[in-house]
Design a protein around this motif. Sequence first.
Motif, PDB file in Angstrom:
ATOM      1  N   ARG A  24      39.507  30.219  34.991  1.00 18.34           N
ATOM      2  CA  ARG A  24      40.030  31.682  35.232  1.00 18.34           C
ATOM      3  C   ARG A  24      41.365  31.928  36.045  1.00 18.34           C
ATOM      4  O   ARG A  24      41.857  32.615  35.961  1.00 18.34           O
ATOM      5  CB  ARG A  24      38.759  32.270  35.847  1.00 18.34           C
ATOM      6  CG  ARG A  24      37.763  32.711  34.922  1.00 18.34           C
ATOM      7  CD  ARG A  24      36.492  33.624  35.513  1.00 18.34           C
ATOM      8  NE  ARG A  24      35.847  33.254  36.760  1.00 18.34           N
ATOM      9  CZ  ARG A  24      34.890  32.441  36.802  1.00 18.34           C
ATOM     10  NH1 ARG A  24      34.517  31.858  35.837  1.00 18.34           N
ATOM     11  NH2 ARG A  24      34.538  31.767  37.882  1.00 18.34           N
ATOM     12  N   LEU A  25      41.383  31.006  37.339  1.00 19.78           N
ATOM     13  CA  LEU A  25      42.240  31.349  38.011  1.00 19.78           C
ATOM     14  C   LEU A  25      43.788  31.034  37.174  1.00 19.78           C
ATOM     15  O   LEU A  25      44.805  31.432  37.455  1.00 19.78           O
ATOM     16  CB  LEU A  25      42.095  30.301  39.199  1.00 19.78           C
ATOM     17  CG  LEU A  25      41.444  30.690  40.271  1.00 19.78           C
ATOM     18  CD1 LEU A  25      41.035  29.976  41.591  1.00 19.78           C
ATOM     19  CD2 LEU A  25      41.643  32.172  41.055  1.00 19.78           C
ATOM     20  N   ASP A  45      43.809  40.933  40.297  1.00 22.62           N
ATOM     21  CA  ASP A  45      42.809  40.147  39.571  1.00 22.62           C
ATOM     22  C   ASP A  45      43.055  38.788  39.973  1.00 22.62           C
ATOM     23  O   ASP A  45      41.930  37.887  40.264  1.00 22.62           O
ATOM     24  CB  ASP A  45      43.029  40.223  37.962  1.00 22.62           C
ATOM     25  CG  ASP A  45      42.400  41.564  37.315  1.00 22.62           C
ATOM     26  OD1 ASP A  45      41.783  42.226  38.047  1.00 22.62           O
ATOM     27  OD2 ASP A  45      42.851  41.494  36.093  1.00 22.62           O
ATOM     28  N   PHE A  46      44.180  38.207  40.359  1.00 17.68           N
ATOM     29  CA  PHE A  46      44.578  36.994  40.937  1.00 17.68           C
ATOM     30  C   PHE A  46      44.010  36.825  42.289  1.00 17.68           C
ATOM     31  O   PHE A  46      43.393  35.796  42.356  1.00 17.68           O
ATOM     32  CB  PHE A  46      46.154  36.776  40.742  1.00 17.68           C
ATOM     33  CG  PHE A  46      46.608  35.294  41.270  1.00 17.68           C
ATOM     34  CD1 PHE A  46      46.132  34.340  40.628  1.00 17.68           C
ATOM     35  CD2 PHE A  46      46.834  35.223  42.941  1.00 17.68           C
ATOM     36  CE1 PHE A  46      46.580  32.952  41.241  1.00 17.68           C
ATOM     37  CE2 PHE A  46      47.093  34.198  43.413  1.00 17.68           C
ATOM     38  CZ  PHE A  46      46.890  33.103  42.688  1.00 17.68           C
ATOM     39  N   LYS A  95      47.394  45.516  38.813  1.00 23.45           N
ATOM     40  CA  LYS A  95      46.113  45.130  38.066  1.00 23.45           C
ATOM     41  C   LYS A  95      46.015  43.323  38.041  1.00 23.45           C
ATOM     42  O   LYS A  95      45.217  43.038  38.387  1.00 23.45           O
ATOM     43  CB  LYS A  95      45.962  45.503  36.559  1.00 23.45           C
ATOM     44  CG  LYS A  95      44.708  45.030  35.886  1.00 23.45           C
ATOM     45  CD  LYS A  95      43.388  45.721  35.933  1.00 23.45           C
ATOM     46  CE  LYS A  95      42.419  45.223  35.168  1.00 23.45           C
ATOM     47  NZ  LYS A  95      41.696  44.101  35.439  1.00 23.45           N
ATOM     48  N   VAL A  96      47.238  42.896  37.785  1.00 26.50           N
ATOM     49  CA  VAL A  96      47.286  41.431  37.652  1.00 26.50           C
ATOM     50  C   VAL A  96      47.001  40.627  38.792  1.00 26.50           C
ATOM     51  O   VAL A  96      46.406  39.976  39.155  1.00 26.50           O
ATOM     52  CB  VAL A  96      48.686  41.072  36.831  1.00 26.50           C
ATOM     53  CG1 VAL A  96      48.852  39.611  36.845  1.00 26.50           C
ATOM     54  CG2 VAL A  96      48.689  41.485  35.277  1.00 26.50           C
ATOM     55  N   TYR A  97      47.970  41.261  39.847  1.00 25.52           N
ATOM     56  CA  TYR A  97      47.836  41.006  41.360  1.00 25.52           C
ATOM     57  C   TYR A  97      46.445  40.877  41.723  1.00 25.52           C
ATOM     58  O   TYR A  97      46.174  40.039  42.614  1.00 25.52           O
ATOM     59  CB  TYR A  97      48.834  41.572  42.330  1.00 25.52           C
ATOM     60  CG  TYR A  97      50.500  41.500  41.790  1.00 25.52           C
ATOM     61  CD1 TYR A  97      50.853  40.493  40.756  1.00 25.52           C
ATOM     62  CD2 TYR A  97      51.284  42.436  42.348  1.00 25.52           C
ATOM     63  CE1 TYR A  97      52.150  40.570  40.676  1.00 25.52           C
ATOM     64  CE2 TYR A  97      52.726  42.313  42.091  1.00 25.52           C
ATOM     65  CZ  TYR A  97      53.143  41.545  41.049  1.00 25.52           C
ATOM     66  OH  TYR A  97      54.355  41.476  40.782  1.00 25.52           O
ATOM     67  N   GLU A  99      49.169  35.205  34.252  1.00 24.17           N
ATOM     68  CA  GLU A  99      49.451  36.590  34.022  1.00 24.17           C
ATOM     69  C   GLU A  99      50.512  37.130  35.308  1.00 24.17           C
ATOM     70  O   GLU A  99      51.338  37.865  35.213  1.00 24.17           O
ATOM     71  CB  GLU A  99      48.391  37.489  34.082  1.00 24.17           C
ATOM     72  CG  GLU A  99      47.333  37.348  32.849  1.00 24.17           C
ATOM     73  CD  GLU A  99      45.999  38.022  33.059  1.00 24.17           C
ATOM     74  OE1 GLU A  99      45.563  38.314  34.173  1.00 24.17           O
ATOM     75  OE2 GLU A  99      45.545  38.302  31.943  1.00 24.17           O
ATOM     76  N   HIS A 105      44.528  31.024  34.054  1.00 25.03           N
ATOM     77  CA  HIS A 105      44.521  32.302  33.298  1.00 25.03           C
ATOM     78  C   HIS A 105      45.298  33.376  33.902  1.00 25.03           C
ATOM     79  O   HIS A 105      46.279  34.066  33.784  1.00 25.03           O
ATOM     80  CB  HIS A 105      43.286  32.931  32.600  1.00 25.03           C
ATOM     81  CG  HIS A 105      43.485  33.910  31.909  1.00 25.03           C
ATOM     82  ND1 HIS A 105      44.155  33.996  30.521  1.00 25.03           N
ATOM     83  CD2 HIS A 105      43.267  35.273  32.013  1.00 25.03           C
ATOM     84  CE1 HIS A 105      44.147  35.344  30.208  1.00 25.03           C
ATOM     85  NE2 HIS A 105      43.610  35.858  30.987  1.00 25.03           N
ATOM     86  N   ARG A 106      44.705  33.748  35.202  1.00 24.58           N
ATOM     87  CA  ARG A 106      45.345  34.934  36.227  1.00 24.58           C
ATOM     88  C   ARG A 106      46.491  34.375  36.767  1.00 24.58           C
ATOM     89  O   ARG A 106      47.470  35.382  36.888  1.00 24.58           O
ATOM     90  CB  ARG A 106      44.279  35.329  37.153  1.00 24.58           C
ATOM     91  CG  ARG A 106      43.147  35.878  36.665  1.00 24.58           C
ATOM     92  CD  ARG A 106      41.956  36.202  37.507  1.00 24.58           C
ATOM     93  NE  ARG A 106      40.808  36.724  37.126  1.00 24.58           N
ATOM     94  CZ  ARG A 106      39.604  36.869  37.487  1.00 24.58           C
ATOM     95  NH1 ARG A 106      39.358  36.254  38.863  1.00 24.58           N
ATOM     96  NH2 ARG A 106      38.748  37.547  37.155  1.00 24.58           N
ATOM     97  N   GLY A 164      39.958  36.736  41.986  1.00 31.34           N
ATOM     98  CA  GLY A 164      39.701  35.331  41.509  1.00 31.34           C
ATOM     99  C   GLY A 164      39.816  34.159  42.532  1.00 31.34           C
ATOM    100  O   GLY A 164      39.069  33.510  42.808  1.00 31.34           O
TER     101      GLY A 164
END
Length: 172
Positions: free
Chosen positions: A89-90, A51-52, A47-49, A96, A92-93, A55
Amino acid sequence: MDSGLAAVLGAGITGGVASLGAFLTYRQTKVQLRGNAKLALREPRRKVYSDFLTGSREAVQAVLDLVDEDTGEVGLGPLCLALDEHFPRLMHRLAEVDLEGPQIVSDAANEAIAELNKLHTTAFVGDISGLVDDEGRPVRIGGDFMDEVRTALKEFVVAARAALATDADRGR
């Protein structure tokens, strides 16, 4: 052979077999626990990967949307603003990804952001310098100015896939 010696040998053999069985059970349990731990990490990392990567691709697409179809160039001011919009946003991602790890994935994500940041810095410096071309228009950037960013994102995908791979994936 007398019965005492036979009893001792029998107990020794039984103990040896029991010890071997316990050792094999311990190893299998250890392998199973390691596999379970990796599977437990897989979904949050995925999920984290994801989302990054999403983005990052949104930021790239925002820049590409600014490219003039006729000249293949983009104004430095609009390019800078487009990246400004996506950086919070980037970042923040990226944080993560840094927390989820492993280090190789974190390093690849940081490299992708570094490449976007280089592009942003180039656009910002060019824009505030007020440089103009021969026709008096503000300087623009063209060519394959997104190549390093694309390359860094591809390397991130390779590292992320490797980090998410399980034994089942390796069998394919």
